[in-house]
Motif scaffolding. Sequence first.
Motif, PDB file in Angstrom:
ATOM      1  N   ASN A  57     -17.992  -4.806  13.664  1.00 36.37           N
ATOM      2  CA  ASN A  57     -17.264  -3.634  12.437  1.00 36.37           C
ATOM      3  C   ASN A  57     -16.974  -2.354  13.314  1.00 36.37           C
ATOM      4  O   ASN A  57     -17.460  -1.244  13.635  1.00 36.37           O
ATOM      5  N   LEU A  58     -15.790  -2.633  12.988  1.00 41.21           N
ATOM      6  CA  LEU A  58     -14.443  -2.027  13.320  1.00 41.21           C
ATOM      7  C   LEU A  58     -14.525  -0.487  12.638  1.00 41.21           C
ATOM      8  O   LEU A  58     -14.843   1.164  13.007  1.00 41.21           O
ATOM      9  N   ASP A  59     -14.729  -0.539  10.682  1.00 39.85           N
ATOM     10  CA  ASP A  59     -14.357   1.072  10.108  1.00 39.85           C
ATOM     11  C   ASP A  59     -15.397   1.900  10.354  1.00 39.85           C
ATOM     12  O   ASP A  59     -15.366   3.197  10.342  1.00 39.85           O
ATOM     13  N   PRO A  60     -17.042   1.892  11.089  1.00 41.27           N
ATOM     14  CA  PRO A  60     -17.610   2.548  11.072  1.00 41.27           C
ATOM     15  C   PRO A  60     -17.158   3.406  12.732  1.00 41.27           C
ATOM     16  O   PRO A  60     -17.672   5.110  12.993  1.00 41.27           O
ATOM     17  N   VAL A  61     -16.694   2.640  13.603  1.00 45.58           N
ATOM     18  CA  VAL A  61     -16.285   3.621  14.027  1.00 45.58           C
ATOM     19  C   VAL A  61     -15.243   4.029  14.537  1.00 45.58           C
ATOM     20  O   VAL A  61     -14.868   4.352  15.876  1.00 45.58           O
ATOM     21  N   ARG A  62     -14.196   3.817  13.316  1.00 45.08           N
ATOM     22  CA  ARG A  62     -12.759   4.482  13.334  1.00 45.08           C
ATOM     23  C   ARG A  62     -12.055   5.890  13.570  1.00 45.08           C
ATOM     24  O   ARG A  62     -13.788   6.688  13.719  1.00 45.08           O
ATOM     25  N   VAL A  63     -11.565   6.816  14.636  1.00 45.68           N
ATOM     26  CA  VAL A  63     -11.384   7.628  15.148  1.00 45.68           C
ATOM     27  C   VAL A  63     -10.527   8.525  14.248  1.00 45.68           C
ATOM     28  O   VAL A  63      -9.138   7.427  13.619  1.00 45.68           O
ATOM     29  N   PRO A  64      -9.404   9.983  13.888  1.00 42.76           N
ATOM     30  CA  PRO A  64      -9.324  10.360  13.181  1.00 42.76           C
ATOM     31  C   PRO A  64      -7.136   9.570  13.428  1.00 42.76           C
ATOM     32  O   PRO A  64      -7.707   9.651  15.277  1.00 42.76           O
ATOM     33  N   GLN A  65      -6.758   9.522  12.934  1.00 42.50           N
ATOM     34  CA  GLN A  65      -5.019   9.283  13.286  1.00 42.50           C
ATOM     35  C   GLN A  65      -4.762  10.507  13.740  1.00 42.50           C
ATOM     36  O   GLN A  65      -4.844  11.305  13.036  1.00 42.50           O
ATOM     37  N   LYS A  66      -3.393  10.082  14.694  1.00 42.28           N
ATOM     38  CA  LYS A  66      -2.771  10.994  15.514  1.00 42.28           C
ATOM     39  C   LYS A  66      -2.175  11.821  14.470  1.00 42.28           C
ATOM     40  O   LYS A  66      -1.888  13.199  14.654  1.00 42.28           O
ATOM     41  N   TYR A  67      -1.611  11.237  13.861  1.00 37.49           N
ATOM     42  CA  TYR A  67      -0.319  12.035  12.709  1.00 37.49           C
ATOM     43  C   TYR A  67      -1.086  10.932  11.666  1.00 37.49           C
ATOM     44  O   TYR A  67      -0.467  10.133  10.993  1.00 37.49           O
ATOM     45  N   PRO A  68      -2.300  11.235  11.022  1.00 38.80           N
ATOM     46  CA  PRO A  68      -2.635  11.202   9.647  1.00 38.80           C
ATOM     47  C   PRO A  68      -1.211  10.591   8.451  1.00 38.80           C
ATOM     48  O   PRO A  68      -1.748   9.893   7.048  1.00 38.80           O
ATOM     49  N   GLN A  69      -0.490  11.492   8.553  1.00 37.04           N
ATOM     50  CA  GLN A  69       0.501  11.629   6.900  1.00 37.04           C
ATOM     51  C   GLN A  69       1.451  10.534   7.510  1.00 37.04           C
ATOM     52  O   GLN A  69       3.078  10.386   6.669  1.00 37.04           O
ATOM     53  N   LYS A  70       2.074  10.301   9.192  1.00 39.69           N
ATOM     54  CA  LYS A  70       2.745   9.550   8.849  1.00 39.69           C
ATOM     55  C   LYS A  70       3.167   8.402   7.810  1.00 39.69           C
ATOM     56  O   LYS A  70       1.720   7.244   7.812  1.00 39.69           O
TER      57      LYS A  70
END
Length: 324
Positions: A154-167
Amino acid sequence: PHHFMKGFCMKTVDYFDPTANCILYQGDCLKLLESIPDGFVSLVVTSPPYNLGKPYENRLELNDYLFQQRQIIEACTRVLNPSGSICWQVGNYVDNGEIIPLDIILYPIFAGLGLQLRNRIVWHYGHGLHASKRFSGRYEVVLWFTKSNSYTFNLDPVRVPQKYPQKKYFKGPQKGNLSGNPLGKNPSDVWDIPNVKANHVEKTIHPCQFPVELIERLVLAMTYENEWVLDPFMGVGTSAVAALMHGRRAIGAEIMPEYIDVAKERIHMAETGKLRVRPMYRPVYDPNAPELNVPPKVVKLVDNKPQQPRLLDESEDYSTEAES
């Protein structure tokens, strides 16, 4: 004992009982493993004794160590369900200044049992012993094996913030849309997580304790609620805490009675809302940006529901609270 709180009954026992929430067995893990049926657990996660001559280990010769590890790994494979995972967290064995990477010498044991290596996760941390005749060691390894090609991830529960979230895409049919997953990015196979040193919020009497958040990622990614997480070298119960926090069931063995006592106390503190942990979404401390520091969280086990949020989830039903 049974602990009652707000209608939640936590059943903790010291022998194999499939109706329990938590099994803390004091003694040799092979004895506990004998009592567990085939295919019973969904995740085996452990940090076996490193054979470094620490006070809680009998120093073994390398061949004896490998023989012991083979017996335990075989038994763990038997009790693992077909879609389950084994995560073996190891460092380097240092012998007279020469390092022997344990993941490399253990790999043939797992491969020989038909297990498939999905990732060799590098756990990087910032503090440790300072070497003078080689580069200072600042990482250990988690070998993640599965029993088959059909495994839980399950990848979604362990995703981390994007470095450039608005890219956004700047050309092509997706132009103007966000280029990254809005839920965050895959945390990759290099994990920056502080190790448990003297001033760490989770520190106990154990000399080689691993952090709760390291196990949390594995529990969230590789199991579902109510599934069993086994740690054959449980130490002070970190794997059990991480499993119970997220509504899983925990089973573990530990030979040292004082560590079992600490594990029981940590779990009791989690039940009564007093256990402090480092939050999964807390970044590594940056002295240049202290305002980004996140305080410890206080865990309370309620109705066997997950107790930490997803890495990006700050929702109101998050059932730990910041220390006041």
